[in-house]
Design a protein around this motif. Structure first.
Motif, mmCIF file in Angstrom:
data_model
loop_
_atom_site.group_PDB
_atom_site.id
_atom_site.type_symbol
_atom_site.label_atom_id
_atom_site.label_comp_id
_atom_site.label_asym_id
_atom_site.label_seq_id
_atom_site.Cartn_x
_atom_site.Cartn_y
_atom_site.Cartn_z
ATOM 1 N N ASN A 87 -30.060 35.286 -23.925
ATOM 2 C CA ASN A 87 -29.762 35.752 -25.284
ATOM 3 C C ASN A 87 -29.288 37.202 -25.284
ATOM 4 O OD1 ASN A 87 -30.604 33.282 -26.169
ATOM 5 N ND2 ASN A 87 -32.608 33.985 -26.896
ATOM 6 N N ARG A 88 -29.931 38.008 -24.448
ATOM 7 C CA ARG A 88 -29.574 39.426 -24.403
ATOM 8 C C ARG A 88 -28.153 39.625 -23.848
ATOM 9 N NH1 ARG A 88 -33.474 44.203 -21.992
ATOM 10 N NH2 ARG A 88 -32.114 45.937 -22.526
ATOM 11 N N VAL A 89 -27.819 38.824 -22.819
ATOM 12 C CA VAL A 89 -26.465 38.909 -22.254
ATOM 13 C C VAL A 89 -25.450 38.513 -23.325
ATOM 14 C CG1 VAL A 89 -24.859 37.971 -20.533
ATOM 15 C CG2 VAL A 89 -27.213 38.461 -19.880
ATOM 16 N N GLU A 90 -25.739 37.407 -24.041
ATOM 17 C CA GLU A 90 -24.794 36.926 -25.055
ATOM 18 C C GLU A 90 -24.604 37.955 -26.170
ATOM 19 O OE1 GLU A 90 -25.326 32.899 -26.470
ATOM 20 O OE2 GLU A 90 -24.188 33.391 -28.289
ATOM 21 N N LYS A 91 -25.693 38.571 -26.562
ATOM 22 C CA LYS A 91 -25.630 39.582 -27.628
ATOM 23 C C LYS A 91 -24.756 40.765 -27.190
ATOM 24 C CE LYS A 91 -28.978 42.378 -30.103
ATOM 25 N NZ LYS A 91 -30.398 42.684 -30.152
ATOM 26 N N ASN A 92 -24.960 41.209 -25.948
ATOM 27 C CA ASN A 92 -24.150 42.328 -25.433
ATOM 28 C C ASN A 92 -22.695 41.914 -25.261
ATOM 29 O OD1 ASN A 92 -26.020 44.470 -25.250
ATOM 30 N ND2 ASN A 92 -26.910 43.571 -23.411
ATOM 31 N N TRP A 93 -22.502 40.669 -24.805
ATOM 32 C CA TRP A 93 -21.137 40.160 -24.624
ATOM 33 C C TRP A 93 -20.401 40.157 -25.974
ATOM 34 C CZ3 TRP A 93 -18.307 36.118 -26.618
ATOM 35 C CH2 TRP A 93 -17.116 35.794 -25.944
ATOM 36 N N ARG A 94 -21.066 39.682 -27.030
ATOM 37 C CA ARG A 94 -20.443 39.637 -28.366
ATOM 38 C C ARG A 94 -20.097 41.045 -28.844
ATOM 39 N NH1 ARG A 94 -20.369 34.830 -30.809
ATOM 40 N NH2 ARG A 94 -21.783 33.197 -30.060
ATOM 41 N N ARG A 95 -20.985 41.980 -28.578
ATOM 42 C CA ARG A 95 -20.764 43.365 -29.021
ATOM 43 C C ARG A 95 -19.548 43.970 -28.311
ATOM 44 N NH1 ARG A 95 -22.878 48.208 -27.098
ATOM 45 N NH2 ARG A 95 -24.314 47.154 -25.695
ATOM 46 N N ILE A 96 -19.418 43.706 -27.017
ATOM 47 C CA ILE A 96 -18.358 44.360 -26.245
ATOM 48 C C ILE A 96 -17.054 43.566 -26.248
ATOM 49 C CG2 ILE A 96 -17.720 44.988 -23.865
ATOM 50 C CD1 ILE A 96 -20.719 46.039 -23.770
ATOM 51 N N GLU A 97 -17.135 42.269 -26.075
ATOM 52 C CA GLU A 97 -15.908 41.474 -25.964
ATOM 53 C C GLU A 97 -15.356 41.049 -27.327
ATOM 54 O OE1 GLU A 97 -14.486 40.997 -22.949
ATOM 55 O OE2 GLU A 97 -16.143 42.049 -21.975
ATOM 56 N N ARG A 98 -16.219 40.955 -28.315
ATOM 57 C CA ARG A 98 -15.788 40.499 -29.640
ATOM 58 C C ARG A 98 -15.943 41.576 -30.717
ATOM 59 N NH1 ARG A 98 -13.530 37.219 -27.096
ATOM 60 N NH2 ARG A 98 -13.882 34.996 -26.963
ATOM 61 N N ASN A 99 -16.390 42.739 -30.299
ATOM 62 C CA ASN A 99 -16.610 43.861 -31.237
ATOM 63 C C ASN A 99 -17.509 43.482 -32.408
ATOM 64 O OD1 ASN A 99 -14.957 45.725 -29.828
ATOM 65 N ND2 ASN A 99 -13.173 44.641 -30.643
ATOM 66 N N GLU A 100 -18.442 42.554 -32.131
ATOM 67 C CA GLU A 100 -19.338 42.149 -33.212
ATOM 68 C C GLU A 100 -20.500 43.131 -33.298
ATOM 69 O OE1 GLU A 100 -20.595 38.087 -32.794
ATOM 70 O OE2 GLU A 100 -18.535 37.389 -32.623
ATOM 71 N N LEU A 101 -20.814 43.538 -34.486
ATOM 72 C CA LEU A 101 -21.916 44.477 -34.676
ATOM 73 C C LEU A 101 -23.234 43.744 -34.609
ATOM 74 C CD1 LEU A 101 -20.472 46.643 -37.556
ATOM 75 C CD2 LEU A 101 -20.659 47.279 -35.155
ATOM 76 N N GLU A 102 -24.254 44.470 -34.141
ATOM 77 C CA GLU A 102 -25.573 43.863 -34.068
ATOM 78 C C GLU A 102 -26.136 43.645 -35.450
ATOM 79 O OE1 GLU A 102 -28.126 46.010 -31.326
ATOM 80 O OE2 GLU A 102 -26.341 46.432 -30.142
#
Lengths: 138, 130
Positions: free
Chosen positions: A122-137
């Motif tokens: 889950n933590r990897v996916e959350k970081n991946w979304r933030r960096i690769e998809r520019n999704e905010l936490e």
């Protein structure tokens, strides 16, 4: 940005030092936490192994030994994330598509069981979304 | 800027020595795995070729058993590979430093000509003379 540059890859950490911290002496919280599970007498060996394996990955673009590297779960884009292995320590990360030639280390962890822990995935996916998809936490 | 791991390595001679050991072990182990991949040989097959047990090969490759030069030679022999080994100073000597070579593909330049009657004049290279 704090990063390690090899001849083939740049390795970046998803964890960032707090604004008031001196980036030069900052240590990622996850590395500190993971090391707590290792006997103090083995900390030096683990650090040296992590340095050597990270260097090899950055210079060669990959690690081949299954004792050094593992393909882990899937990311939302269908690609895999990976782990640099040092005994029971893991540095989970992925090859960025947004930033060519960059391998992001999501976080470090101590692997307790045989299987990949859901909280690490889950933590990897959350970081991946933030960096690769520019999704905010959230 | 150095990060926390490099900082740790630079903290003492002891740490730096440990890192140097692990770098050599990593490089040799990875080179063996590369040779195994290229030769299409897995651990069990390597053990078979070396007349050793799979457990022994696993221990040598994962670092739990020290790899001697003799073992390394046996692995190379079993894979039909020849090891190459070189020592070089870490610091540049006399101000010279080795840098990684880059291969730059070169294509012959395309020459363009104009022809007036029976006189052929290159357009790009004789501009000032023409």
């Amino acid at each position: 940005m704090l990063e390690y540059k090899g001849t083939r890859l740049t390795i970046r950490y998803c964890e960032r030092p707090p604004a008031e911290a001196d980036a030069g002496v900052w240590t990622p919280e996850s590395w500190r936490e993971a090391l707590q599970h290792i006997p103090a007498g083995k900390h030096a060996a683990c650090s040296a192994k992590m340095i050597a394996r990270r260097r090899q990955l950055a210079d060669e673009g990959r690690l081949r030994s299954p004792d050094y590297w593992n393909t882990e779960g899937k990311l939302p884009d269908g690609k895999h994330f990976y782990a640099i292995k040092v005994d029971k320590l893991r540095a989970y990360g992925w090859f960025s598509t947004q930033h060519k030639g960059v391998f992001y280390i999501s976080h470090f962890a101590f692997k307790k069981g045989q299987k990949l822990a859901q909280e690490d995935a889950n933590r990897v996916e959350k970081n991946w979304r933030r960096i690769e998809r520019n999704e905010l936490e959230a | 800027m150095t990060d926390f791991l490099e900082q740790w390595a630079n903290q003492s001679q002891e740490n730096a020595k440990l890192v140097a050991q692990e770098i050599l072990i990593t490089e040799v182990t990875e080179a063996i795995w590369k040779a195994m991949e290229e030769a299409g040989v897995n651990k069990a097959e390597l053990a078979n070729k070396m007349e050793a047990t799979k457990g022994y090969v696993s221990q040598v490759l994962n670092g739990s058993r020290n790899m001697t030069l003799r073992t390394l030679a046996d692995i190379c022999f079993a894979l039909d590979y020849k090891p190459s080994f070189r020592l070089q100073p870490k610091k540049p000597v006399d101000g010279w430093e080795s840098v990684r070579q880059e291969v730059v593909p070169l294509k012959p330049a395309r020459l363009r000509y104009t022809q007036t009657g029976n006189v052929i004049v290159p357009m790009d290279y004789w501009r000032s003379a023409a």
